[in-house]
Structure formats: structure tokens, C-alpha cells
Design an enzyme around this catalytic site. Sequence first.
Site, PDB file in Angstrom:
ATOM      1  N   ASN A  82      39.487  37.466  39.770  1.00 21.72           N
ATOM      2  CA  ASN A  82      40.262  37.010  40.925  1.00 21.72           C
ATOM      3  C   ASN A  82      40.197  37.978  42.099  1.00 21.72           C
ATOM      4  O   ASN A  82      40.792  37.735  43.136  1.00 21.72           O
ATOM      5  CB  ASN A  82      41.721  36.786  40.509  1.00 21.72           C
ATOM      6  CG  ASN A  82      42.358  38.046  39.948  1.00 21.72           C
ATOM      7  OD1 ASN A  82      41.672  39.030  39.675  1.00 21.72           O
ATOM      8  ND2 ASN A  82      43.650  38.027  39.773  1.00 21.72           N
ATOM      9  N   LYS A  83      39.493  39.090  41.972  1.00 21.68           N
ATOM     10  CA  LYS A  83      39.495  40.105  43.028  1.00 21.68           C
ATOM     11  C   LYS A  83      38.483  39.765  44.126  1.00 21.68           C
ATOM     12  O   LYS A  83      37.760  38.776  44.025  1.00 21.68           O
ATOM     13  CB  LYS A  83      39.226  41.495  42.404  1.00 21.68           C
ATOM     14  CG  LYS A  83      40.318  41.924  41.415  1.00 21.68           C
ATOM     15  CD  LYS A  83      41.606  42.335  42.114  1.00 21.68           C
ATOM     16  CE  LYS A  83      42.849  42.280  41.247  1.00 21.68           C
ATOM     17  NZ  LYS A  83      42.923  43.157  40.111  1.00 21.68           N
ATOM     18  N   ILE A  84      38.409  40.604  45.150  1.00 18.26           N
ATOM     19  CA  ILE A  84      37.618  40.246  46.338  1.00 18.26           C
ATOM     20  C   ILE A  84      36.126  40.141  46.018  1.00 18.26           C
ATOM     21  O   ILE A  84      35.425  39.308  46.586  1.00 18.26           O
ATOM     22  CB  ILE A  84      37.918  41.185  47.516  1.00 18.26           C
ATOM     23  CG1 ILE A  84      37.302  40.638  48.809  1.00 18.26           C
ATOM     24  CG2 ILE A  84      37.464  42.616  47.241  1.00 18.26           C
ATOM     25  CD1 ILE A  84      38.063  41.005  50.049  1.00 18.26           C
TER      26      ILE A  84
END
Length: 380
Positions: A190-192
Amino acid sequence: MNNKIWLSSPHMGGSEQQFVKEAFDSNWVAPLGPNVNGLEQDLENYLGNQSHVGALSSGTAAIHLGLILLGVQAGDEVICQSMTFSASANPILYLGATPVFIDSENETWNLCPIALEEATLDRIAKGKKPKAIIAVHLYGVPYQIDAVREVADKYGIPILEDSAEALGSSYKGQKCGTFGAIGVLSFNGNKIITTSGGGAIVTETKALKDRAVFYATQSRDDAPHYQHSEIGYNYRMSNICAGIGRGQMEVLDEHVTLRRKMNTFYVDLFAAIDSVSVFTVPNDDYFANYWLSAIVVAPNSSDTTNRETLRLAFEAANIECRPLWKPMHLQPVFEKYPYYGSNVAETLFENGLCLPSGSNLTDEERERIAIVVQNFFISA
Ligand SMILES: *Cc1c(COP(=O)(O)O)cnc(C)c1O
């Protein structure tokens, strides 16, 4: 039913599979190899500041090893921002140390320097100087770097900089992840950017990075047989995952631009709605990747508009939104540990909401989000 709009979903750039294919073609299907080295190099170039990077299996592993490198042992105390994801605090407990939680301030929602100093003085008065300070750049907004560092330096306590949400953010032109004695990155799904699952430790010296990699590969002494003088961990990143990461590094800056555009979209969308404020940086010293865009909804006693009714309106339209991180000092697993501050983090938790923020959202999806907001505040 419309497709689900996610808070933050993986967004591939295009060359990830090529790097993964190279790993298969050369049979580097292992927790080491050219992609691991390549990703570390890419990150070092990106972060600048002569940083050294060790690729690990998760951001949580990086926090765990970071605390070990800072000398944290059983019985020690470690200061930690209360408003964060539980992974910031769990490794303190892995080591048998005690977390001391600190409130947020209202400008960056991160570690409050005043409560930090109050806590530091009180812990010292009680006979134990904290071994480390875990400071977090929540949602990609840098914490008050200068003010927090001033307190840390005054009492000689190293900072472990949890930059898991802030790859691509910077403060006064310097990249987040390079401010602490140790920095932490996450590449969870879910991170950038993502490696499917993974993380990295950022250090100021090559010796410290080598030490982290030593612990991450079972602490093998230099001997032909397997010999160990210290407890080790299996925390190295897989060469397959690192291949995904190398592809993602090619689109990191583009992802930052797109996430920032989502934040601007929300600023415009809520401009005419007095009861909602969008979380943005306090001034131009701060540059946020806006990993997640977040709002605060002022509860209105004369109608039914509040954080929770808005969240439910999004949910009914198949749009994922989530309350802000529930502060650690309010979590059942952590509530018995010391806490310093007032109710800033708690109030943010009660009224705050994270909105869909992905770099891959479409105009059509933004339109669906806008319609929910318009209907909600007009009909309320
Ligand atoms: C995601 C995250 C972590 C943990 O990273 P993982 O790679 O999921 O282990 C730690 N701290 C914060 C603030 C995070 O958001």
C-alpha cells in the site's frame, strides 16, 4: 455495483517484470543478488546525503534492526510517537524494552517537541534516560525536524526516523529518511512504491549498513562453517522483490507528483465546505509526498455530518476510506505504558479520515468521490 476504489493500491510502472525476469534467467532466486544491490544503489542515489541503504524484508524489520544498532536492550525505554501504525512500536516490545508514547502537535500531526521534552526530563528524573526516539512522518508529511532534533541533541538521544510513509518527501530540500541516526523505509503493497512486501534501513556509514545486513543474514561470523557469536535474523530482501523495486524506482517521482495532485484535488473539492479541513504542510520548508490524503471533519451537533457518517457514505458507494491511525496509547496492547501529552492525537483520531490517494486513480473515480462529497454535504 461500481468497482471498489481503494485507499492506496499498488501501481506498476512497466519494467518491474523485466527485472524479475532477469532474476529468473540468471537464477538469482534468493535473498541476495543483482536486484538487491541495484535497488540499494538506486535508493542511495535518490536519497543523496551520502546515505547507505540495506534492503530488508519489511519496514518493521528495519525498525527492529535499527533499534538493535542503537543499542536498545531488554529493560531500556524507547520514546515513540503515539499516533502511528503499530509497526513503529512493536519492535520495542520484541526487544523487551518499554515504549514511552508521546502526543502529536496540530501542525504536522507528528511528535510534539514540547511533550517530547517533558517526557525526556521525567524519564531521566525517574532514573532512566530513553535509549532512542522513534519519530514518524505520518502520511508523508515531515515531522518538525528542527524542533525534534533540538530536543534529541540536547539530551543526547538518537532518533530512529520512521520514513515508511515518506519516501519522496523532504524538508528544506533534504530527503526524508536521511535525518535520523537510522532511517526506515517500507515497500509494502500500500506504500508509495512497493516490492509487494519489503523495506530498507538507511544509515550514515557503510559500517553501520554492513552491521544491519550482518544481523539480517543470521549474524554469520567470518568462518568456513556456520558460526555465530550473536543472535541473528532472517530479514534480507528477496532478489525477486528487489526486481519489482527497481522498476518502481523508475516511477517514484511520477507517483509523488500524482499523489500530490490527489491532495490538490481534495483541497479544491472541500474548499467550500467549512467543516472540513484537508491536511497539508505548514509552510514551504516542508515537501510532502502525500502518501495518503487526510481530512478532519468538524462534528456538527445540529446535523448528522461527522467523520463516521461521511465514511459510511463513502463505504455505501464502494469507496474505501479509513479513520486516521488510532494512537498507540489507546490500543489495548499498549495502554499500560507511559504516555505524555494531552488529547491532540486522540481528537485527530476521532475526527480524521484518510481518503483514496493512489497514484493510479482515474478521472472517473475522482468524479465518483466528488459526487459522494457533494451529496453528503448538500443533503445534510
Ligand atoms: C508501513 C509502515 C511501517 C511498516 O512497514 P512494513 O514494511 O509494512 O513492515 C512502519 N511504520 C509506518 C509508519 C508505516 O506506515
